[in-house]
Write a protein that holds these residues in place. Structure first.
Motif, PDB file in Angstrom:
ATOM      1  N   GLN A   8       0.822  -1.208   0.000  1.00  9.44           N
ATOM      2  CA  GLN A   8       0.000   0.000   0.000  1.00  9.44           C
ATOM      3  C   GLN A   8       0.857   1.260   0.000  1.00  9.44           C
ATOM      4  O   GLN A   8       0.518   2.263  -0.655  1.00  9.44           O
ATOM      5  CB  GLN A   8      -0.921   0.007   1.221  1.00  9.44           C
ATOM      6  N   SER A  17      -3.214   1.703  -7.889  1.00  5.87           N
ATOM      7  CA  SER A  17      -3.940   0.828  -6.977  1.00  5.87           C
ATOM      8  C   SER A  17      -3.009  -0.192  -6.330  1.00  5.87           C
ATOM      9  O   SER A  17      -1.946  -0.531  -6.872  1.00  5.87           O
ATOM     10  CB  SER A  17      -5.058   0.099  -7.719  1.00  5.87           C
ATOM     11  N   ARG A  18      -3.449  -0.686  -5.188  1.00  8.12           N
ATOM     12  CA  ARG A  18      -2.700  -1.742  -4.504  1.00  8.12           C
ATOM     13  C   ARG A  18      -2.614  -2.981  -5.386  1.00  8.12           C
ATOM     14  O   ARG A  18      -1.595  -3.688  -5.391  1.00  8.12           O
ATOM     15  CB  ARG A  18      -3.401  -2.079  -3.178  1.00  8.12           C
ATOM     16  N   ASN A  19      -3.691  -3.257  -6.137  1.00  9.84           N
ATOM     17  CA  ASN A  19      -3.726  -4.422  -7.013  1.00  9.84           C
ATOM     18  C   ASN A  19      -2.662  -4.328  -8.114  1.00  9.84           C
ATOM     19  O   ASN A  19      -2.025  -5.321  -8.472  1.00  9.84           O
ATOM     20  CB  ASN A  19      -5.110  -4.565  -7.641  1.00  9.84           C
TER      21      ASN A  19
END
Length: 353
Positions: A8, A17-19
């Motif tokens: 993060q 994004s974290r993804n």
């Protein structure tokens, strides 16, 4: 003490994004090369756990011009296609070596050279400062390479648990914890008849996976029925291909009085061959038998049904390979080291997920 950098944190720093960060670091999913490189660079800069040592390797990078430090030679007996876990590993390995000032050459070793313990004519010992071996599973040839006096790293090896260890640094993926977790979860779901498919003496990783299966079954209080452990291949053929292996599996399945509820396969290629044989025999996955592979090859997520498997973090294997080999080149007197890198169990449709 500084706080540990998280995925993060990297995502926040880049405004993504974290993804996206997770895909880049774990080499999963579809991602643009430029985005992947940007994420990995930021992870290294911030000291993310998988890349924290890379700054150590890069510290003296500017002391030598590019390609001035000598050649690193790759030796392999097989063809390493894009589906092979080592393809991504070697891509990162080569990129990092280039930045450190090493050039990279590749040498495929045909079976006749293995039999006669000869080096390929394309290999130049006087130019080579280090060797990395991938898919080099002949014990005598591996020992011959160790006797060259050149710093050497094996990414997987012949089975070493049955005799003397190789006098070299060795890099493996972590082959045990995912298998133990799988067996525990299968038991929790009421699946207690579990078998294994794969030539356990093919290489050290296959051996570790087979022993992990047997240990997990023992700890769960379950028997390992020998008819459910398909650890051979077609007799009389030195290097069986996929057709030969499927014929071997067909004969084994037809000889079984009952099928297990779950098969753990030594890698995804074995699992895919098993699926093909099951389809011919009218056996449904996951309707009749659940299946798990190992490697998380690209095919595992697109085959029908999608394959439960154990993901290898090829990026960190590439960085670890650089760390092991370059440190050996810089300090040849180091004790020999064996490193295992993290893996992760992924559940998909072949186990009813």
């Amino acid at each position: 003490m500084a706080e540990r950098v998280t995925i993060q944190d990297i995502a926040d720093a880049l405004g993504v994004s974290r993804n996206t960060v997770s895909k880049a670091i774990n080499n999963t999913g579809v991602l643009a090369d430029a985005t992947r490189e940007k994420v990995l660079q930021k992870a290294m800069e911030m000291g993310y756990k998988q890349f924290s040592y890379v700054n150590i390797l890069n510290a003296d990078k500017k002391q030598e011009p590019a390609a001035a430090l000598g050649e690193i030679a790759l030796f392999s007996t097989g063809f390493i296609g894009n589906s092979h876990f080592a393809a991504t590993m070697l891509d990162k390995f080569q990129r990092e070596l280039s930045q450190l000032g090493y050039s990279f050459t590749m040498h495929r070793i045909p079976i006749e050279l293995v039999d006669t313990l000869q080096l390929p004519t394309s290999y130049h010992k006087d130019k080579t400062v280090g060797i990395i071996c991938v898919e080099m599973f002949d014990r005598d040839y591996a020992r011959m390479l160790c006797d060259l006096g050149t710093p050497i790293l094996f990414a997987d090896t012949p089975v070493v648990g049955l005799g003397d260890s190789l006098r070299a640094d060795c890099l493996y993926m972590e082959n045990r914890s995912g298998i133990h977790s799988l067996v525990q979860e299968m038991v929790r779901r009421g699946k207690t008849r579990i078998g294994f498919i794969g030539e356990y003496l093919h290489c050290q990783s296959f051996f570790e996976r087979y022993m992990a299966y047997r240990n997990a079954m023992y700890l769960a209080g379950l028997p390992c029925r020998e008819e459910w452990c398909l650890t051979g291949n077609k007799a009389g053929i030195r290097v069986p291909d996929s057709i030969d292996y499927q014929e071997y599996l067909t004969d084994c399945f037809r000889a079984m009085s009952t099928l297990p509820e779950v098969f753990l396969c030594a890698n995804d290629y074995v699992a895919l061959d098993t699926m093909q044989v099951f389809k011919k025999l009218g056996i449904s996955v996951p309707g009749d038998v659940w299946l798990c592979g190992f490697d998380d090859s690209p095919e595992s997520s697109v085959v029908t049904p999608t394959l439960t498997t154990i993901h290898i973090h090829s990026q960190i294997m590439g960085f670890s390979a650089v760390h092991l080999l370059v440190s050996r080149i810089q300090e040849p007197s180091l004790n020999f080291r064996t490193m295992h890198t993290e893996t992760r169990l992924i559940y998909r449709e072949s186990t009813g997920d």
